[in-house]
Design an enzyme around this catalytic site. Sequence first.
Site, short mmCIF file in Angstrom:
data_model
loop_
_atom_site.label_atom_id
_atom_site.label_comp_id
_atom_site.label_asym_id
_atom_site.label_seq_id
_atom_site.Cartn_x
_atom_site.Cartn_y
_atom_site.Cartn_z
N HIS A 9 0.87 -1.19 0.00
CA HIS A 9 0.00 0.00 0.00
C HIS A 9 0.90 1.23 0.00
O HIS A 9 1.33 1.71 1.05
CB HIS A 9 -0.91 -0.04 1.23
CG HIS A 9 -1.96 1.04 1.26
ND1 HIS A 9 -3.16 0.91 1.90
CD2 HIS A 9 -1.96 2.29 0.72
CE1 HIS A 9 -3.86 2.01 1.77
NE2 HIS A 9 -3.15 2.88 1.06
N HIS A 11 1.42 4.85 -2.39
CA HIS A 11 1.09 5.75 -3.50
C HIS A 11 2.39 6.41 -3.93
O HIS A 11 3.00 7.14 -3.15
CB HIS A 11 0.09 6.81 -3.05
CG HIS A 11 -1.18 6.22 -2.49
ND1 HIS A 11 -2.31 6.04 -3.25
CD2 HIS A 11 -1.49 5.74 -1.25
CE1 HIS A 11 -3.27 5.49 -2.50
NE2 HIS A 11 -2.79 5.30 -1.28
N HIS A 189 -9.36 0.91 -1.68
CA HIS A 189 -9.39 1.50 -0.35
C HIS A 189 -10.83 1.37 0.17
O HIS A 189 -11.78 1.71 -0.57
CB HIS A 189 -9.04 2.98 -0.38
CG HIS A 189 -7.58 3.28 -0.56
ND1 HIS A 189 -6.82 2.73 -1.56
CD2 HIS A 189 -6.74 4.09 0.13
CE1 HIS A 189 -5.58 3.20 -1.47
NE2 HIS A 189 -5.50 4.03 -0.45
N GLU A 192 -11.34 3.23 5.57
CA GLU A 192 -10.34 4.13 6.17
C GLU A 192 -11.12 5.19 6.93
O GLU A 192 -11.12 5.23 8.15
CB GLU A 192 -9.45 4.74 5.08
CG GLU A 192 -8.39 5.71 5.62
CD GLU A 192 -7.61 6.44 4.52
OE1 GLU A 192 -8.10 6.52 3.37
OE2 GLU A 192 -6.51 6.96 4.83
N ASP A 270 1.71 3.84 2.86
CA ASP A 270 0.71 4.74 2.28
C ASP A 270 1.37 5.90 1.52
O ASP A 270 1.59 5.80 0.32
CB ASP A 270 -0.25 5.25 3.36
CG ASP A 270 -1.65 5.54 2.83
OD1 ASP A 270 -1.90 5.30 1.65
OD2 ASP A 270 -2.51 5.98 3.62
N ASP A 271 1.64 7.01 2.21
CA ASP A 271 2.27 8.19 1.59
C ASP A 271 3.44 8.63 2.48
O ASP A 271 3.33 9.61 3.23
CB ASP A 271 1.24 9.32 1.48
CG ASP A 271 0.04 8.91 0.65
OD1 ASP A 271 0.13 8.94 -0.59
OD2 ASP A 271 -0.98 8.51 1.24
N1 HPA Z 1 -6.37 7.40 1.21
C1 HPA Z 1 -7.10 7.68 0.12
N2 HPA Z 1 -6.57 8.16 -0.99
C2 HPA Z 1 -5.26 8.39 -1.04
C3 HPA Z 1 -4.46 8.13 0.05
C4 HPA Z 1 -5.05 7.60 1.23
O1 HPA Z 1 -4.39 7.34 2.26
N3 HPA Z 1 -3.19 8.45 -0.33
C5 HPA Z 1 -3.25 8.87 -1.60
N4 HPA Z 1 -4.50 8.86 -2.04
ZN ZN Z 2 -3.72 4.78 0.49
#
Ligand code: HPA
Ligand code: ZN
Length: 329
Positions: A9, A11, A189, A192, A270-271
């Site tokens: 996971h 991006h 996703h 969340e 994630d990021d």
């Molecule tokens: N959630 C949803 N969209 C996203 C995320 C995330 O953590 N990171 C980049 N796009």
């Molecule tokens: Zn994500």
Amino acid sequence: MPLPKAELHLHIEGTLEPELAFELAARNGVELAYADTDELREAYRFQDLQSFLNLYYELMAVLRTERDFEDLANAYLARAAAQGVRHAEIFFDPQAHLARGLTMGTVVEGLWRALGRSEENHGVSTRLILCFLRDESAESALETLRAARPYLDRITGIGLDSAEVGHPPVKFREVYEAAAALGLRRVAHAGEEGPPEYITEALDVLGVERVDHGLRCMEDPALVERLVRERIPLTLCPLSNVRLRAVDNLADHPLPAMLDAGLLCTVNSDDPAYFGGYADDNFRAVDETLGLGEDRLRELARNSFLASFLEDDEERRAHCLAEVADYVF
Ligand code: HPA
Ligand code: ZN
């Protein structure tokens, strides 16, 4: 040496560190609304998913050429390798780039310049997952899949990201059916910020094989039981959950309860440029704060390879699993 692991996971646009953002801005003559990297880092105080996404989309303006995407991916792969990542399944958001006038070819071929050589250059095998922006229309997602047709030899699967609440999985039924018919793997996703029902819908309507985040499944015991029974992997992102306030703080993260429930959890970043840590930073944070211990850490690393899309290279999966089994803490 960090524990060997797969990152499932991630991006790629979320790996843009402030230093590289300024370098690319200068190279492309793009004006950023921040004086320097310190001021930009100061902007990384997010209230929720939307406040993060606003900055995430704004900074993408510095990505213009194939070389920019190649540099972005190589910077990530070098950092990932240093954190024990052996295999990375990488999300990208083409709609955000197409909207800025770039072509699908610039994005995919640019990324591929790095990914295609990653195993030899970084020791990291890779897969590419095209994500649709769920706050854009279903029609736009279909158009994006059409634009990706010439590049499907580079793309393993599809995902669904961006603002979750108010954009349920069912909106994307048609594009997921079309992707399945093309032989693409499916993730999304869900859970969340959105409710547990979105997780169920992603499974039943979109046919996803893996759920990204899935954190809020814990509100629905019957759903947890199903996820355990069907061995559906969840790609959790603990440091992201803290920064975007899906949990109040790391000590409150449900990861230990999720593992105790028998869920097939993985830990991911994630990021990472925005949320304060790459793959092993996340592993170390949950170990230190939640007191996971060696058996649980090894289980998480093992899960990451089991949950990966390595069906086309079982030899590599077996090699990585053996590395996890033999790892000495
Ligand atoms: N959630 C949803 N969209 C996203 C995320 C995330 O953590 N990171 C980049 N796009
Ligand atoms: Zn994500």
